[in-house]
Design a protein around this motif. Sequence first.
Motif, PDB file in Angstrom:
ATOM      1  N   ALA A 387      10.682  80.244  46.051  1.00  0.00           N
ATOM      2  CA  ALA A 387      11.108  81.596  46.439  1.00  0.00           C
ATOM      3  C   ALA A 387      10.663  82.648  45.426  1.00  0.00           C
ATOM      4  O   ALA A 387      10.217  83.745  45.804  1.00  0.00           O
ATOM      5  CB  ALA A 387      12.630  81.624  46.601  1.00  0.00           C
ATOM      6  N   ASP A 388      10.772  82.338  44.132  1.00  0.00           N
ATOM      7  CA  ASP A 388      10.403  83.324  43.109  1.00  0.00           C
ATOM      8  C   ASP A 388       8.905  83.619  43.131  1.00  0.00           C
ATOM      9  O   ASP A 388       8.483  84.763  42.893  1.00  0.00           O
ATOM     10  CB  ASP A 388      10.809  82.823  41.722  1.00  0.00           C
ATOM     11  N   VAL A 389       8.107  82.597  43.405  1.00  0.00           N
ATOM     12  CA  VAL A 389       6.656  82.792  43.490  1.00  0.00           C
ATOM     13  C   VAL A 389       6.323  83.689  44.681  1.00  0.00           C
ATOM     14  O   VAL A 389       5.520  84.624  44.582  1.00  0.00           O
ATOM     15  CB  VAL A 389       5.916  81.441  43.589  1.00  0.00           C
ATOM     16  N   GLY A 390       6.970  83.414  45.815  1.00  0.00           N
ATOM     17  CA  GLY A 390       6.734  84.224  47.008  1.00  0.00           C
ATOM     18  C   GLY A 390       7.141  85.676  46.801  1.00  0.00           C
ATOM     19  O   GLY A 390       6.433  86.602  47.220  1.00  0.00           O
ATOM     20  N   THR A 391       8.276  85.884  46.148  1.00  0.00           N
ATOM     21  CA  THR A 391       8.753  87.251  45.889  1.00  0.00           C
ATOM     22  C   THR A 391       7.796  87.994  44.959  1.00  0.00           C
ATOM     23  O   THR A 391       7.483  89.169  45.173  1.00  0.00           O
ATOM     24  CB  THR A 391      10.154  87.200  45.263  1.00  0.00           C
ATOM     25  N   ALA A 392       7.322  87.288  43.921  1.00  0.00           N
ATOM     26  CA  ALA A 392       6.408  87.921  42.967  1.00  0.00           C
ATOM     27  C   ALA A 392       5.090  88.298  43.632  1.00  0.00           C
ATOM     28  O   ALA A 392       4.557  89.398  43.407  1.00  0.00           O
ATOM     29  CB  ALA A 392       6.153  86.969  41.793  1.00  0.00           C
ATOM     30  N   GLU A 393       4.573  87.403  44.458  1.00  0.00           N
ATOM     31  CA  GLU A 393       3.298  87.718  45.118  1.00  0.00           C
ATOM     32  C   GLU A 393       3.467  88.880  46.088  1.00  0.00           C
ATOM     33  O   GLU A 393       2.595  89.762  46.177  1.00  0.00           O
ATOM     34  CB  GLU A 393       2.741  86.492  45.847  1.00  0.00           C
ATOM     35  N   ALA A 394       4.570  88.921  46.806  1.00  0.00           N
ATOM     36  CA  ALA A 394       4.821  90.031  47.735  1.00  0.00           C
ATOM     37  C   ALA A 394       4.889  91.357  46.995  1.00  0.00           C
ATOM     38  O   ALA A 394       4.379  92.384  47.466  1.00  0.00           O
ATOM     39  CB  ALA A 394       6.106  89.775  48.513  1.00  0.00           C
ATOM     40  N   GLU A 395       5.506  91.346  45.803  1.00  0.00           N
ATOM     41  CA  GLU A 395       5.629  92.572  45.020  1.00  0.00           C
ATOM     42  C   GLU A 395       4.259  93.039  44.524  1.00  0.00           C
ATOM     43  O   GLU A 395       3.935  94.232  44.582  1.00  0.00           O
ATOM     44  CB  GLU A 395       6.559  92.336  43.829  1.00  0.00           C
ATOM     45  N   VAL A 396       3.413  92.107  44.063  1.00  0.00           N
ATOM     46  CA  VAL A 396       2.074  92.479  43.606  1.00  0.00           C
ATOM     47  C   VAL A 396       1.255  93.035  44.763  1.00  0.00           C
ATOM     48  O   VAL A 396       0.551  94.042  44.624  1.00  0.00           O
ATOM     49  CB  VAL A 396       1.364  91.267  42.962  1.00  0.00           C
ATOM     50  N   ARG A 397       1.357  92.396  45.911  1.00  0.00           N
ATOM     51  CA  ARG A 397       0.605  92.888  47.078  1.00  0.00           C
ATOM     52  C   ARG A 397       1.068  94.273  47.475  1.00  0.00           C
ATOM     53  O   ARG A 397       0.262  95.120  47.877  1.00  0.00           O
ATOM     54  CB  ARG A 397       0.765  91.908  48.248  1.00  0.00           C
ATOM     55  N   ARG A 398       2.377  94.528  47.373  1.00  0.00           N
ATOM     56  CA  ARG A 398       2.898  95.855  47.722  1.00  0.00           C
ATOM     57  C   ARG A 398       2.335  96.905  46.766  1.00  0.00           C
ATOM     58  O   ARG A 398       1.946  97.999  47.188  1.00  0.00           O
ATOM     59  CB  ARG A 398       4.431  95.845  47.665  1.00  0.00           C
TER      60      ARG A 398
END
Length: 445
Positions: A387-398
Amino acid sequence: MSRKYFGTDGVRGRVGQTPMTPEFALKLGWAAGCVLGGSAGARVLIGKDTRRSGYLFESALEAGFAAAGVESDLLGPLPTPAVAYLTRALRAQAGVVISASHNPHYDNGVKFFGADGSKLGDELELQIESMLEQPMVCVAPELLGRAKRIDDCGGRYIEFCKGTFGERSLNGLRIVIDCANGAAYKVGPAVLEELGAEVKAIGVAPNGLNINLDCGSTHLDALKRAVLEFGADVGIALDGDADRCLMIDANGELIDGDQILFVLAQIRHQQGLLDAPVVGTVMSNLGLEQAIRALGVEFIRAQVGDRHVMEQLKLVGGTLGGETSGHTICLDKTTTGDGMVAALQVLAAMTRAKLPLAQLVGGMRKFPQVLINVPIKGLARDVLQHADVGTAEAEVRRQLGSRGRTLLRASGTEPLIRVMVEAQEPDETLQAAEFLAAQVRAACR
């Protein structure tokens, strides 16, 4: 049925270790002969690169095919795409290449082509794997396959390459070619010389152990120096089996597979010959995608591996695709990735436009890219789904929006997660990649 031996490009491994042992090669030849032979008098072509172990595996495969009742034509050292072309041209049932491509000499591998010169599909590879699990049964003595050497294959392939060029000649061009002490060490320089170029050849002294050693497409320093010292217009870097090509412009700058793909797409678009999507991979630079779309042409990403690029091309009816590493596929010229054919297509574009290579690639702006390999323990799937990896990648993409992209993927050969970030600014790219890599490391604890 899951794959046990076949990877993304045939069977490959360390010589003397499973699966690249003499015993396995014998059984592989027999299994492939049973699946691909089909009828009495069936014939396969066997080519190889310049590794010393090629002699061992050539003999073992030949014996396996003979036991299955299949004739073998031995071609000697030839580029992988040459074997693909000759399989089709000589109407053989299959082509076999003994090579580990850009790997060091202590690795080797075996890959197959069907009668049409294309790499085998999943179904046939799985059939061969299934036969490998069966007891090896030799045909009757009067049905055993024979073997013979074919001596004119290099000349046939040289003429084929020249036929794909499409322009009058290379007169006036000074070219350095690095053949990686590999399979193209004879045919590569000959193609360019016969088209009229002034050629300096390096990496053309194979001894069985120096293939890809500080030369070729994975080690470009020698080629860069030679281009500048020779005052060349362009440098061509092949790998050990010559199915990939990178280039060096007259200024000594690298022209990678993405830039080569852009040059070929641009010239085909100008000629009205590009009426289907261009296919890259998930690793293709964002600058390539934007440049292709600026031409009004669709760009599609496949998974890493030239077989996946080929699958997408066939799916969309395309003719042009490739990888950053230099596998470039021109289906309007040949049936598989071919380093010499790709190089000739770029040279044809330079000749037609009367422009240096550096200017031809000027229409594509490469985005800074950072790739970090993160060692992991356990399953890559669990890390990527954390979950933390997914959240971090979503934030970078945003944060990056349309100015960049991210890619996290498992290595197909090592216990690694590859973290890739592209963005407009180098500092921003590095910062984002390091942030994501830290999240992946944390997820492994």
